[in-house]
Enzyme design. Sequence first.
Site, PDB file in Angstrom:
ATOM      1  N   TYR A 176     -63.555  19.861 -40.739  1.00  0.00           N
ATOM      2  CA  TYR A 176     -63.434  20.000 -42.193  1.00  0.00           C
ATOM      3  C   TYR A 176     -62.955  21.398 -42.549  1.00  0.00           C
ATOM      4  O   TYR A 176     -63.089  22.342 -41.771  1.00  0.00           O
ATOM      5  CB  TYR A 176     -64.769  19.700 -42.883  1.00  0.00           C
ATOM      6  N   CYS A 177     -62.385  21.519 -43.749  1.00  0.00           N
ATOM      7  CA  CYS A 177     -61.960  22.811 -44.288  1.00  0.00           C
ATOM      8  C   CYS A 177     -62.053  22.740 -45.810  1.00  0.00           C
ATOM      9  O   CYS A 177     -62.583  21.768 -46.354  1.00  0.00           O
ATOM     10  CB  CYS A 177     -60.548  23.173 -43.814  1.00  0.00           C
ATOM     11  N   THR A 178     -61.548  23.740 -46.508  1.00  0.00           N
ATOM     12  CA  THR A 178     -61.750  23.842 -47.957  1.00  0.00           C
ATOM     13  C   THR A 178     -61.169  22.666 -48.724  1.00  0.00           C
ATOM     14  O   THR A 178     -61.876  21.965 -49.451  1.00  0.00           O
ATOM     15  CB  THR A 178     -61.135  25.151 -48.486  1.00  0.00           C
TER      16      THR A 178
END
Length: 320
Positions: A176-178
Site C-alpha cells: 500500500y501507499c498514499t
Amino acid sequence: MDYRVLLYYKYVTIDDPETFAAEHLKFCKEHHLKGRILVSTEGINGTLSGTKEDTDKYIEHMHADNRFADLTFKIDEAESHAFKKMHVRPRREIVALDLEEDINPREITGKYYSPKEFKAALEDENTVILDARNDYEYDLGHFRGAIRPDITRFRDLPEWVRNNKEQLDGKNIVTYCTGGIRCEKFSGWLVKEGFENVGQLHGGIATYGKDPETKGQYWDGKMYVFDERISVDVNQIDKTVIGKEHFDGTPCERYINCANPECNKQILVSEENEEKYLGACSYDCAKHERNRYVARHHISNEEWQRRLNNFKDVPEHTHA
C-alpha cells in the site's frame, strides 16, 4: 471549508509531455490552482488545491479529455490552499522507481484489493502487508502490523526487498501507499521478480480512510501528505498517536525539516523542543553556520551557544 485538495494519477500515453505540461500549467494558473503535477509519456501524477469552484472546473476540464475521462479524484476538504505555488513538470517517470527495465503497470501489476478486501488481508495471518512508502511516512502512521522498509527514497525499495526476501517468501503480499500510484509500479515489479500472490490497496490509504465500511480501521497514527498540511487523519474508529518525538520519545505528530539546509531531514519535534534545540536534528546540525532557525529568529551568538549546551542532556544519536 471553502477549499479542496485533489489527489489523482493515471498511467496513460501522453505523446508530448513538454507541450502538455506548458498548456496544463497555463490552465491551472488561469483558474488560481496551486500544486504539483508530474507529466511523462507514461501518464500524469498530480495533487493540487483550490476553491470548490476552481477544482470543479479542473475536474471538468480533465474529464473532457478522452485520455482522462475515467480519472478518479481523491478529494479532501481544506481551509486554504495546501501549496504555495503551481508547478507542472515533464519527467521521465511520474513516480521515480528508476529500474533498469521499467515496469508498465498497464501490462503488469498486482491484483487490486478493494478497501474491504484489504481489511480482510490485514486480518489474515498468511498475508504480509508491505508499506511502499518512505520510513518517515511510516513513522507518522501506518497499518497495524505492516512491514517498515528502511528507506528514504522510493527508488531504494527494490534493493530493500532483495535484501529482505525472507520476510516475504511463501506469503501473500499486499502493498500500500498514499494514493496508489507507487504500488501500481512496485507491485508489478514484485510480480516480475517472481513473487506470487501479489496485491495492492486500490486507491491507497486515502481511499481506505474514506470508505464507509472500513472507516480507516487498523490504521495507527496519521497519513503523511506532501503538501502544507503535512498530515491528515485516516482512522475514523479508534484514532491513535504513534509518532515519537525525536528528542524525548513522547507522542508527537509534528514534523519539521532540520534547520541545517545541508541536512533537511524530517523529524518529529514538539514546539518546545524545536526552540530548545534550534530546529535541528543533532548537535552538528544545530551549530551549522547556515542554521535556518537561528537566522529566522535572529538568535545572538551568546544565545546560540547557550542552546547548544542543551544537547548535553539528550541521547547520543542526536550528536551525530
